[in-house]
Design an enzyme around this catalytic site. Structure first.
Site, PDB file in Angstrom:
ATOM      1  N   GLU A 159      -0.614  -1.853  -6.253  1.00 57.87           N
ATOM      2  CA  GLU A 159      -1.069  -2.925  -5.371  1.00 57.87           C
ATOM      3  C   GLU A 159       0.178  -3.426  -4.637  1.00 57.87           C
ATOM      4  O   GLU A 159       0.784  -4.416  -5.005  1.00 57.87           O
ATOM      5  CB  GLU A 159      -1.723  -4.046  -6.176  1.00 57.87           C
ATOM      6  N   HIS A 201       2.159 -11.958  -4.538  1.00 54.53           N
ATOM      7  CA  HIS A 201       3.175 -10.936  -4.323  1.00 54.53           C
ATOM      8  C   HIS A 201       4.339 -11.563  -3.581  1.00 54.53           C
ATOM      9  O   HIS A 201       4.155 -12.517  -2.808  1.00 54.53           O
ATOM     10  CB  HIS A 201       2.618  -9.772  -3.488  1.00 54.53           C
ATOM     11  N   ALA A 257      -7.459 -12.580  -0.640  1.00 53.76           N
ATOM     12  CA  ALA A 257      -6.283 -12.046   0.055  1.00 53.76           C
ATOM     13  C   ALA A 257      -6.683 -11.141   1.210  1.00 53.76           C
ATOM     14  O   ALA A 257      -6.115 -10.078   1.441  1.00 53.76           O
ATOM     15  CB  ALA A 257      -5.356 -11.302  -0.904  1.00 53.76           C
ATOM     16  N   ARG A 316     -16.544 -13.714  15.973  1.00 50.39           N
ATOM     17  CA  ARG A 316     -16.178 -12.760  17.036  1.00 50.39           C
ATOM     18  C   ARG A 316     -15.163 -11.716  16.580  1.00 50.39           C
ATOM     19  O   ARG A 316     -14.866 -10.793  17.338  1.00 50.39           O
ATOM     20  CB  ARG A 316     -15.655 -13.537  18.263  1.00 50.39           C
ATOM     21  N   HIS A 357     -12.590 -16.556  -8.761  1.00 49.03           N
ATOM     22  CA  HIS A 357     -12.254 -15.902  -7.498  1.00 49.03           C
ATOM     23  C   HIS A 357     -13.370 -15.908  -6.461  1.00 49.03           C
ATOM     24  O   HIS A 357     -13.092 -15.944  -5.263  1.00 49.03           O
ATOM     25  CB  HIS A 357     -11.804 -14.461  -7.763  1.00 49.03           C
ATOM     26  N   ASP A 391      -8.463  -8.046 -12.666  1.00 49.10           N
ATOM     27  CA  ASP A 391      -7.199  -8.467 -12.051  1.00 49.10           C
ATOM     28  C   ASP A 391      -6.398  -9.307 -13.048  1.00 49.10           C
ATOM     29  O   ASP A 391      -5.662 -10.219 -12.671  1.00 49.10           O
ATOM     30  CB  ASP A 391      -7.449  -9.251 -10.756  1.00 49.10           C
TER      31      ASP A 391
END
Length: 384
Positions: free
Chosen positions: A122, A134, A213, A220, A244, A267
């Site tokens: 990842e 991260h 994320a 649009r 989440h 996760d």
């Protein structure tokens, strides 16, 4: 070994009552009604399901896969196996080039030893704008030479790579990774709808923790979420830990993508199975409060503290389906779909498949886990 249970879900059928005949590490046969001989174990008023397949997990039991330590890997794997994850793909977060190679090499040894079932990268080829937990300073464009070095370090053990398709060189990297037999996922991305479509056409086949994320949906500019949901070639991950995504989002994803295109993941990070406190995820500090992991000093969610039995229970409780239909759907999403998406062995309890199963009580709590025909957690011990 012949086992009998009140309810057996094979991933292909719901058998009530059901029996499963196991020879060594594999399933010999399954059926309903009277077993073909005297059972070795009558499990009773339980539900037996295929072993869970977690294709996105960073650690647990206070241990991180990023440590590159077999001892830490074994600790995390042990925790998750006791909660029903009989197949585990270890996820790594964004790291500097040399550190990434070290981590991949160490985990590849654990894959070859049978401790893990693959590696998921990842990062580091993600978007700084959607960095999540991260380190954005370590994110970079995918370079063909670096991709080749990582593949070489993994020596056939890398199952999946998550990248942001808007990064320079991403489409070429997708082609390179797919040529090496690696599944490519779209995630941690600010990509447009068109950029995501291009990535899918290039070979990307998974959406990493959908809605999290990711650039959100706009009237649009549909962005990556719509592109991933509407394409039958894509399996989408969902973290159904109650943190989440809202239950309504989970139901929407399932209705939009269909039962066969959703994979439940944890996760999970090092704090899984541990008390609240301070932990690490890669180079970042993480604080866990009330069981929710956040990047230290922020409100950014940093993975989860869930195990697969917990996300399975959430899926059953919030599917909006009748109980039996909800169980069948959760089995597909927690076992069958993730295995298929990553090209892992068939997770269904069918003849010739691995004898991996989970025994659940009336509340869907784990009371037994069988992996490769051996009890990881024996229901007879009474300490589940």
């Amino acid at each position: 070994m012949l086992l009998v249970a009140d309810t057996l879900l094979t991933g292909a059928q719901l058998l009530r009552p059901g029996w499963i005949d196991i020879a060594g590490e594999t399933v010999r046969a399954t059926g309903s009604g009277e077993p073909p001989g005297p059972p070795d174990r009558v499990l009773g008023a339980v539900t037996v399901v295929p072993g869970f397949v977690d294709t996105h997990v960073h650690g647990g039991a206070g241990a991180n896969f990023t440590a590159g330590s077999t001892e830490q890997t074994a600790a995390a794997v042990g925790l998750h196996r006791r909660h029903g994850s009989t197949t585990i793909v270890a996820s790594l977060v964004t790291a500097a080039p040399d550190e990434l190679l070290r981590q991949v090499g160490a985990l590849a040894a654990d894959v070859r030893a049978g401790l893990l079932d693959g590696i998921h990268l990842e990062g580091p080829w993600l978007s700084e704008l959607r960095c999540g937990a991260h380190e954005p300073l370590l994110m970079r464009d995918p370079d063909a030479n670096e991709v080749a070095r990582v593949l070489d370090a993994g020596a056939g053990c890398i199952r999946m790579v998550t990248l942001a398709p808007e990064r320079h060189g991403a489409l070429a990297a997708i082609t390179q990774l797919r040529s090496a037999g690696v599944v490519v996922a779209v995630g941690h991305t600010e990509a447009t709808y068109a950029q995501t479509r291009a990535a899918i056409d290039a070979g990307a086949g998974v959406g990493t923790h959908l809605f999290n994320a990711m650039r959100p949906i706009d009237r649009r500019e549909p962005g990556p979420i719509i592109a991933l949901l509407e394409d039958d070639r894509v399996t989408v991950e969902v973290i159904t830990d109650g943190v989440h995504v809202d239950p309504a989002i989970y139901r929407h994803i399932t209705k939009s993508a269909g039962l066969q295109r959703v994979s439940l993941i944890t996760d999970a990070m090092a704090a899984t199975g541990m008390a609240d406190g301070w932990y690490e995820l890669g180079p970042l500090g993480v604080q866990v409060r009330d069981g929710v992991a956040r990047v230290a000093g922020t409100e950014t969610i940093a993975g989860s503290t869930a195990t697969m039995d917990r996300v399975f229970r959430f899926a059953v409780a919030h599917s909006g389906l009748a109980r039996d239909a909800a169980l069948c759907a959760a089995v597909a999403q927690a076992s069958v779909n993730p295995a298929r998406a990553l090209g892992l062995p068939d997770a269904r309890l069918v003849a010739g498949a691995a004898a991996d199963l989970v025994v659940l009580d009336a509340d869907l709590a784990v009371t037994g886990v069988l992996r490769r025909g051996g009890w990881v957690l024996d229901p007879a011990d009474g300490d589940a």
